[in-house]
Enzyme design. Sequence first.
Site, PDB file in Angstrom:
ATOM      1  N   LEU A   8      -9.950 -10.837   8.557  1.00 50.16           N
ATOM      2  CA  LEU A   8      -9.332  -9.696   9.228  1.00 50.16           C
ATOM      3  C   LEU A   8      -8.961  -8.667   8.170  1.00 50.16           C
ATOM      4  CD1 LEU A   8      -6.768  -9.597  12.084  1.00 50.16           C
ATOM      5  CD2 LEU A   8      -6.219  -8.404   9.953  1.00 50.16           C
ATOM      6  N   ILE A   9      -9.306  -7.416   8.425  1.00 52.58           N
ATOM      7  CA  ILE A   9      -9.061  -6.330   7.475  1.00 52.58           C
ATOM      8  C   ILE A   9      -8.277  -5.229   8.191  1.00 52.58           C
ATOM      9  CG2 ILE A   9     -10.124  -4.695   5.867  1.00 52.58           C
ATOM     10  CD1 ILE A   9     -12.741  -6.436   6.250  1.00 52.58           C
ATOM     11  N   GLY A  11      -6.775  -1.232   8.337  1.00 59.46           N
ATOM     12  CA  GLY A  11      -7.063   0.108   7.840  1.00 59.46           C
ATOM     13  C   GLY A  11      -8.535   0.357   7.572  1.00 59.46           C
ATOM     14  N   SER A  13     -10.682   2.489   9.274  1.00 54.55           N
ATOM     15  CA  SER A  13     -11.263   3.700   9.868  1.00 54.55           C
ATOM     16  C   SER A  13     -12.031   4.533   8.855  1.00 54.55           C
ATOM     17  CB  SER A  13     -10.176   4.563  10.528  1.00 54.55           C
ATOM     18  OG  SER A  13      -9.246   5.020   9.552  1.00 54.55           O
ATOM     19  N   SER A 141      -2.700  -0.703  -5.796  1.00 48.81           N
ATOM     20  CA  SER A 141      -3.057   0.561  -6.444  1.00 48.81           C
ATOM     21  C   SER A 141      -2.629   0.473  -7.897  1.00 48.81           C
ATOM     22  CB  SER A 141      -2.335   1.725  -5.766  1.00 48.81           C
ATOM     23  OG  SER A 141      -2.438   2.916  -6.522  1.00 48.81           O
ATOM     24  N   TYR A 154       5.159   6.801  -2.907  1.00 47.58           N
ATOM     25  CA  TYR A 154       3.971   5.954  -2.880  1.00 47.58           C
ATOM     26  C   TYR A 154       4.075   4.832  -3.912  1.00 47.58           C
ATOM     27  CZ  TYR A 154      -0.963   4.632  -3.157  1.00 47.58           C
ATOM     28  OH  TYR A 154      -2.142   3.928  -3.162  1.00 47.58           O
TER      29      TYR A 154
END
Length: 281
Positions: A8-9, A11, A13, A141, A154
Amino acid sequence: MTAPRTVLITGTSSGIGLAVAVQAAQAGWNVVATLRDPGRADVLRTAVEAAGVTDRVRISRLDVTDPASVKKAVTDAAAAYGHLDAVINNAGVGQLGTVEQIGIAAFRSVLETNFFGVVQVTLAALPHLRARGGRLITVSSLGGIVGQPFNEAYCAAKFAVEGFLESLAPVAASTGVQVSVVEPGPVASEFVASLGPSVPGLIENAGPYEAAFKAYLDTTAGLFDQAQSSAEAAAVVIDVLTSDKPAFRVQTSEFARELAGIKLSDVDGSAVQAFTTPWLT
């Protein structure tokens, strides 16, 4: 014959998430590609069809800020295929601006998606992953280990993600679940492009930081001119997904590895400050 494994992933789009969904299906996995708004799935469907893996990809709604949505998506994924072998936390939002430009509400919003969303999905997924000796991968990140000017909200969220998962990793491993974080540096993606419309307003509201903010924008534009593609970053995620013994922390580019190395050996913080301060001049 061994049944295909299921991942399952979140984000999916656009950007890295979309590329990971396609590449995982190409690697033989059953993929549950989730996104907050299924109405935005056209690009994903087109990519899946072009790759010839439509039969391996199930598109599902999952809003990481909605616990009921998370629980339903994870439960439905496991029920659809009989098991859930891996989860990739990829959903996230960006936020430019220093604290006086964006205010506290922006910090809360970014943390809700980028940190608490990861916690919520992890919480729902762990029982299923434990049953399969599975793995949990989170797209973090370089901003999760290196504080970057005008990215305070962020980076705060990504630092929290890294602390959460670095702490969880040995605990999860004691029950057979492998935990990894993948740290991209600059990536040319829709995620980055979506920040563009906010720039004029941020410049107008920059006050005493206007000169530094403009210098930062010029510097980072140069960095993104040399950014890797979403597909290149996704290929590293797939390596972690399929590796027998993945590392806990993996960077997706040489730039990310170099800067991560500077930070992780920077005992007093001076090396990172020396690296990032010139971005503002």
